[in-house]
Design a protein around this motif. Sequence first.
Motif, mmCIF file in Angstrom:
data_model
loop_
_atom_site.group_PDB
_atom_site.id
_atom_site.type_symbol
_atom_site.label_atom_id
_atom_site.label_comp_id
_atom_site.label_asym_id
_atom_site.label_seq_id
_atom_site.Cartn_x
_atom_site.Cartn_y
_atom_site.Cartn_z
ATOM 1 N N UNK A 53 -2.732 -13.216 -0.368
ATOM 2 C CA UNK A 53 -2.303 -11.876 -0.751
ATOM 3 C C UNK A 53 -2.149 -11.764 -2.262
ATOM 4 N N UNK A 54 -2.474 -12.860 -2.966
ATOM 5 C CA UNK A 54 -2.312 -12.869 -4.416
ATOM 6 C C UNK A 54 -3.067 -11.736 -5.078
ATOM 7 N N UNK A 55 -4.255 -11.404 -4.519
ATOM 8 C CA UNK A 55 -5.027 -10.355 -5.179
ATOM 9 C C UNK A 55 -4.343 -8.994 -5.032
ATOM 10 N N UNK A 56 -3.615 -8.785 -3.917
ATOM 11 C CA UNK A 56 -2.880 -7.522 -3.783
ATOM 12 C C UNK A 56 -1.812 -7.423 -4.875
ATOM 13 N N UNK A 57 -1.130 -8.547 -5.092
ATOM 14 C CA UNK A 57 -0.096 -8.543 -6.134
ATOM 15 C C UNK A 57 -0.719 -8.314 -7.500
ATOM 16 N N UNK A 58 -1.856 -8.980 -7.731
ATOM 17 C CA UNK A 58 -2.474 -8.841 -9.052
ATOM 18 C C UNK A 58 -3.024 -7.437 -9.243
#
Lengths: 465, 508
Positions: free
Chosen positions: B411-416
């Motif tokens: 989900x890192x890309x959602x945060x980024x």
Amino acid sequence: MALQEALEPFLAAYASHNPMPVARFLDPIPPPQDPGRLYDFWRASSEDKILADVRYALQNGMPNRTSFDEVQGWVDIIACYWRAVDRILKAEQAQNQSKLSEKQMVDVYDAWKDLTSNFIKYISNGNLPHWTVFTLYFTANNLRKFAIKADEQLAKAKPVAFSAGFQDDIVDTNAKNEKLEEAARVFNRIYALCVGDRNPDMMSSRKWGVYCIANLQFKTYFKLKAISLSKNVVKSIDAQSDLPPFELYPASHRVTYKYYVGVLSFLQEDYAKAEAALMEAWNTCHAQSVRNKELILTYLVPCRLITQHNIPSAQLLNEYPHVRRLFGDLVSSIRKGDLSGFDKALAAGEPEFVRRRVFLTLERSRDIALRNLLRKVYLAEGYEDMKAGQTEKDRVRKSRIPISHFAAAFRMGTAGAGSGQAIDDDEVECLLANMIYKGLMKGYISRDHGIVVVNKKGAFPGTGV
Amino acid sequence: MSFPTSTVAWSQSPLQPPAFTAVPARTTLARPPPAPAEPTPPAKPQKVEWPPAVRDYVGRAFEEQNAIKGVSREDMTKKLKDVIGFYAERSQLDSLDWANYPLPQEILRDERAAARAQLGLDALMTSPNGIANMHVDTPHSKKRKSQDGDQLPLRAAEASIPPWRRTNLESRITYSGGPTEKRQKKNTIGDTFSKSDQADLDKRRQRFKNGKANQNPTPPWSSPRRDNDSEMSTAPCVGTNQNLEKSYFRLTAPPNPETVRPQHVLEKTLSLLTKKWREEKKYGYICNQFKSLRQDLTVQHIKNAFTVKVYEIHARIALETGDLGEYNQCQTQLKALYSQKLGGNPAEFTAYRILYFVYTCNKTDMNDLLAELTAADKTLPWIKHALDVRSSLALGNYHKFFKLYLAAENMGSYLMDMFIERERLHALANISRAYMTVALRFLTDELSFDNDDACREFLETHGAQHIIEEKADEQGRRTVRVKVKEAAGIFEGQRQAAFSKVDIKGQI
């Protein structure tokens, strides 16, 4: 030993009108030359007799002109102290048998809180002379220590609490520093007691206690990791119009206060303000208190790296070995423009830097190391060919430098391909762009020609070229 | 207003049946609005023929020689109405031995004596208002004196049986079980009013609602509000509910086991919810279901690998939809759960925390987080990725940052995504100071846009359309150039604006 005899040091201390000796009498730790002091004092009375005993001793022992209320105040305070000593000795005994329970540490804390509260009560009633507010400071400082110990014991006893009541979530998010938080509220009351003194006679005003209590609050908030609460204290003090002039306060209060104000500004990334406050603390600090000077330097050095791109001199570092151990490698890497040395030093010091909350600031000083490296490239490029009429003195340095030259310098500094630190040409450009953006280098990048065009004058501001 | 002290005692008892069952009893306490001058029991609005025993009793109550000092006539009359009303309501007027029943003033006297003995030093109790606030919240109880009589014995009754109760009165009351016994019955969890009682009370409540329109119908979940949390039972309950789905309701009273689902049901719920999320993507519904799921876990004190799983999944879904409030709640819980070594994916969520602090620019928390990380943690891929993101931004290395953006996992890309626009503006501000003109393709690559069009659109929506120019190069190919230098001021302004507002809702 009768209690009367045990109270003689108090009567002598009181007669001196000096807060320190009284504080020493109310100390929870026996002096080294008399390790049995607490025990002797405890043995001189008992739970059910203590109030009467103290009252009898003080009514006879205190000067005749002492008001009834004041005697009553001291009777209560000393009785509270006796009870606290009782709990302390019991906890000590339990610890010696290694069966100290959290309950006992909490008992000690509670008893000491009782003592502090009584102290506050009698001061705010106006029953005790104004100077006792400094004695109260020592009592409060001990309360802070007992609160920390009690919290430690409580944390050991139950590591994670279940949420009580009808929370939606499983883990109780309430803080773990219950007692210290409670103590912080006591300190708030003491602060209010000092700041709110309306006595027009400044010589006998409690306002003289404002800064030392503020310092106590800072210490507590830092420990609680509620640093932002400290800002309220600073704001409150800044809003006071009728405090005595700052420079008339004892130097010890001033240095600590300025130190904390500096650190607070530092943490809020207001480096200019931080530098000013820390410099003031540095200049006021007692020459012999190396420890305090080192604490100030811990923040002043990173601060100056940001504000002035200044690194501490070798002489200064030699004077303070702790600071050298902390920043030495970093500083020499910056000086040399050694990027991988800088990265190594930063990684090696990270735990300590993080603990002192300077890591994120120090990290930014990599720009200075980078600037120094680029400057070396610039210098190595040499001069333009001499034109007619030019002398050796006013020769112009080459201002069009291929990006590949900078890239080579980067690659010499870092570990090279395959190390995970390999750096491609676009990244080199990116770092150069950063230098220009931050004003550390003057010029522009011409991507189409693969060169950097630097200013003919002052290519690296503040470095003499 | 309530006569038998035990009626009120029910609502005071710590072992009270679940919230909603108590409500009817509560409403009963409210006096019927048209206070009858005669002691007409509200339960019998039709013409009543008072039994002679009752009339005699009323007569005696008003007799001069029976007056008790300290009990005002007003109080006595009130009590009298309550007494008769109470039994009339239950149609027990005929079955009571009125000749030996204590007079209202006697009841009052004994109640007060008992209350004094009980409450003794309790400072709060000396103020009738204090009592009123504690026990009564109906708008009708305005009369101070009436409260004196009614409210004081509430607690007293629980501890000591008033003297008049000690006569063999109870045996003469013919309805099954005395009030005492009845109270005990109420106290057993799950056992509620008998059917007929319940129906009666419901009817009464209905009537009162009609009679007084402005009276707030108290919602069943908020009625028995207590001042003291410690009184509430916080012991784990064991659920019996078998439904997979359940709507979330915030608890204000101990949960009824019948509405709580045990773990084996919850496990099925979780797989149902993940399936539904995959198929339908209705976040409102999913979030509500997860909240009730979490609540059921909490009230049953279930704290194990399954708990961790629930929070992890909810956190991921919240991230996917950008619900930072819920995400933060889950993250807080997860942090504590991981500290107990219950399994799960601590590395993944530590990485999220780092990225989140990058997003909020929270230096203090970031510092604390860095302090927590061990050397081993830092080598774990996801954590390392997040740390690299952090340091690349700290050093202004946008080239590296946008590479890391493409490499984000989980989900890192959602945060980024939450701070990508901000960082693009930052990079543009940077580039526009360092370059004169650049190719559009260079920006597309450096800032990790999907294609030139996306990059161009970004520039245009940020007010930089005028710096884009198309021209043919020497070979006649068309290229798009961006005169970045001319928009340096625009980008710098937008960069500052983007960094100044960081929404940190729900952050704890």
